[in-house]
Design an enzyme around this catalytic site. Structure first.
Site, short mmCIF file in Angstrom:
data_model
loop_
_atom_site.label_atom_id
_atom_site.label_comp_id
_atom_site.label_asym_id
_atom_site.label_seq_id
_atom_site.Cartn_x
_atom_site.Cartn_y
_atom_site.Cartn_z
N ASP A 184 71.74 15.29 24.53
CA ASP A 184 70.80 14.87 25.53
C ASP A 184 71.39 13.80 26.52
O ASP A 184 72.01 12.85 26.06
CB ASP A 184 69.48 14.43 25.03
CG ASP A 184 68.27 14.65 26.00
OD1 ASP A 184 68.02 15.80 26.34
OD2 ASP A 184 67.80 13.64 26.19
N GLU A 224 74.65 17.70 27.77
CA GLU A 224 73.86 17.94 29.01
C GLU A 224 74.30 17.10 30.04
O GLU A 224 74.07 15.80 29.93
CB GLU A 224 72.23 17.69 28.60
CG GLU A 224 71.35 18.12 29.87
CD GLU A 224 70.11 17.41 29.61
OE1 GLU A 224 68.94 18.09 30.27
OE2 GLU A 224 69.81 16.59 29.12
C1 GLC Z 1 66.76 16.04 28.54
C2 GLC Z 1 65.73 17.37 27.88
C3 GLC Z 1 64.42 17.07 28.46
C4 GLC Z 1 63.85 15.68 28.23
C5 GLC Z 1 64.81 14.90 28.90
C6 GLC Z 1 64.44 13.30 28.23
O1 GLC Z 1 66.93 16.23 29.93
O2 GLC Z 1 66.43 18.31 28.19
O3 GLC Z 1 63.53 18.28 28.00
O4 GLC Z 1 62.61 15.54 28.77
O5 GLC Z 1 66.20 14.96 28.45
O6 GLC Z 1 64.72 13.27 26.79
#
Ligand code: GLC
Length: 552
Positions: A218, A274
């Site tokens: 994440d 991500e």
């Molecule tokens: C990422 C996740 C999202 C979440 C954020 C904070 O972007 O995909 O769903 O709200 O991180 O953890």
């Protein structure tokens, strides 16, 4: 050299709350996933990514973790996870789990300790700062807006608001501010701290030892921060920091994690990160270098933000090829996920466009990630104000609507019709798994055929990518590996377009628009041209190869 499995695989993202409820509380769970593994094998995906299922107060529906090594009772138990893993592996489905290293929940014992006093040994596990002093331009009472340590903003405007809130919350008890790039319930960890790094390595080992095949990391680009925590320049100050932070200190942290994964037995565990960053060039850096490998795959969300336009997609594909591909890294492709409106909704609700986009997703060079429900052609649910649950505005509830499995009133969910969010549109008029399985022309069967076509073609999985002559609203490209070749054409316009084919003969292997039983599928195109319908995408293969195939 054998290609790593994640370059050949198609991933399928499951948001556990929304997949299938096996207990009757209206919330999807691990056993609900396990019950449908045969379906996922039938569909033909290779790997599952599970969004967080860890103990959590659910302020951000699990992305606020209060125990990295457990399962929230809402979703089941650790034993349920183990069973899910065994059953998935028995079907050759790999499983990667979400890992959220940038922040914990404010209810995590680490934060509770850190918050308890300025002298607590875990104080520096998070980012605590004093009031901005008068010398640094601070003004006003202690703990007031004029004293915030810097001008960073957090994600998620509050309900009905358009401005992003500040990334700092004042802790009255200890008289300091703590940093949070997301909700105030999600304090940022100090990932530079050696003890945080070793605690996190322990977390990764915990899931690797249980047999997880890897991690979706994440907001990975945010974990290293410049310790000066300097103000952003004015021209960037309105953008939340989670979409900007790109500090070089993240790279050595990732390189160490990479070594941890590489040293694992059995090997071949992967990390996909991500990386929500302004440019593709920035994303590429997170793959590391030949001397210091980092992520195996990094999400590139620029195409996902692209409208249904040939020009825009050409640019996005060029960027992926030139910046990611040319550096030796392997691209990823995503159309939908749990944070964004589903691609059918973004493309004006047009199922034809959503289907043509799926052909593109599964024939571009790179690893595709599907988001559960896109294979049904789902649109976002319409969520009335009194059903809203997402803390973010304008909200991600619509794309998180429960997956309808069958035509019954509860759509295959043990709790009946009252799931945690409303059902997506058309769930009562045929848009369910069971009903789409029975319809050869459904979007579900299109995805299945696409996955099969991809599995059967080395060119589609691993081959080179070259543009063919394209014209205006039609994109056409060739994928080639050895003697295996495919030609793909995508028409972004609402009128038919006719296209010259390279020397043939060719035949249509699959079309996003033509009925599966359409006789036009057979035989080469005599004229060396093909007509591609409005919002249609086609895959062509050499006719002779196809005939050989049939003879097998
Ligand atoms: C990422 C996740 C999202 C979440 C954020 C904070 O972007 O995909 O769903 O709200 O991180 O953890």
């Amino acid at each position: 050299m054998k290609r790593p499995w994640w370059e050949d695989a198609v991933f399928y993202q499951i948001y556990p709350r929304s997949f299938c409820d096996s207990t009757g509380n209206g919330i999807g769970d691990l056993d609900g996933i396990r019950a449908h593994l045969d379906h996922l094998s039938w569909l033909g995906v290779d790997a599952l990514w599970l969004s967080p299922f860890y103990p959590s107060p659910m302020a951000d529906f699990g992305y606020d973790v209060s125990d990295y090594c457990g399962v929230d009772p809402l979703f089941g138990t650790l034993e349920d996870f183990d069973r899910l893993l065994v059953d998935a592996h028995a079907r050759n489905l790999r499983v990667i789990v979400d890992w959220v290293p940038n922040h914990t929940s404010d209810a995590h014992p680490w934060f509770l300790q850190s918050r308890s006093s300025r002298h607590n040994p875990k104080r520096d596990w998070y980012w605590w700062r004093d009031d901005r002093s008068d010398d640094e331009g601070g003004f006003g009472a202690p703990g007031s807006a004029g004293r915030r340590p810097n001008n960073w903003l957090a994600a998620f405007p509050g309900v009905g608001k358009s401005d992003f809130p500040p990334a700092w919350t004042w802790d009255q008890e200890t008289g300091q501010w703590y940093l949070h790039l997301f909700l105030d319930h999600q304090p940022d960890l100090n990932c530079h701290h050696p003890e945080v790094q070793s605690a996190m390595a322990g977390v990764l080992r915990f899931w690797l030892d249980r047999g997880a095949d890897g991690f979706r990391v994440d907001v990975v680009h945010a974990i290293g921060k410049d310790p000066r925590l300097a103000d952003l320049p004015d021209d960037l100050a309105a953008i939340p920091m989670c979409a900007l932070n790109d500090d070089p200190s993240t790279h050595p942290i990732l390189a160490r994690l990479r070594q941890l994964l590489d040293g694992c037995q059995p090997p071949a565990r992967m990390m996909v990160g991500e990386t929500v960053l302004p440019s593709v060039a920035q994303i590429v850096a997170y793959y590391g270098s030949p001397d210091g490998k980092e992520l195996d795959l990094a999400f590139n969300f620029h195409p996902l933000r692209s409208p249904w336009s040939a020009r825009s997609w050409t640019r996005r594909i060029d960027e992926a090829e030139e910046l990611i591909g040319a550096s030796g890294a392997w691209p990823t492709w995503v159309l939908s996920n749990h944070d964004t409106s589903r691609h059918r909704t973004r493309y004006g609700g047009s199922e034809a466009r959503a289907r043509a986009a799926a052909v593109m997703l599964l024939t571009l060079r790179g690893t595709p990630f599907l988001y559960a429900g896109e294979e049904l052609g789902l649109e976002d649910a319409v969520v009335a104000p009194d059903r809203r649950v997402d803390p973010a505005w304008p909200g991600r509830d619509g794309c998180r609507a429960p997956l309808p499995w069958d035509a019954g009133p509860g759509h295959g969910w043990a709790g009946g019709p009252d799931a945690w969010l409303p059902w997506p549109p058309e769930a009562d008029s045929g848009r369910t798994v069971v009903e789409e399985m029975d319809d050869p022309d459904s979007t579900l069967n299109l995805y299945r055929s696409l996955l099969r076509a991809r599995r059967g073609s080395q060119a589609l999985r691993a081959g080179s990518f070259t543009w063919a002559a394209t014209d205006g609203d039609v994109l056409a490209y060739r994928r080639k590996q050895g003697r295996d070749v495919r030609f793909v054409a995508v028409n972004f316009s609402d009128s038919p377009s006719s296209l010259d084919l390279p020397p043939g003969p060719w035949e249509v292997e699959l079309s996003s628009a033509r009925a599966a039983a359409d006789s036009r599928w057979d035989g080469p195109s005599p004229s060396g041209r093909i007509e591609v319908g409005p919002d249609e995408a086609v895959i062509l293969r050499p006719a002779r190869a196809a005939q050989l195939d049939r003879g097998r």
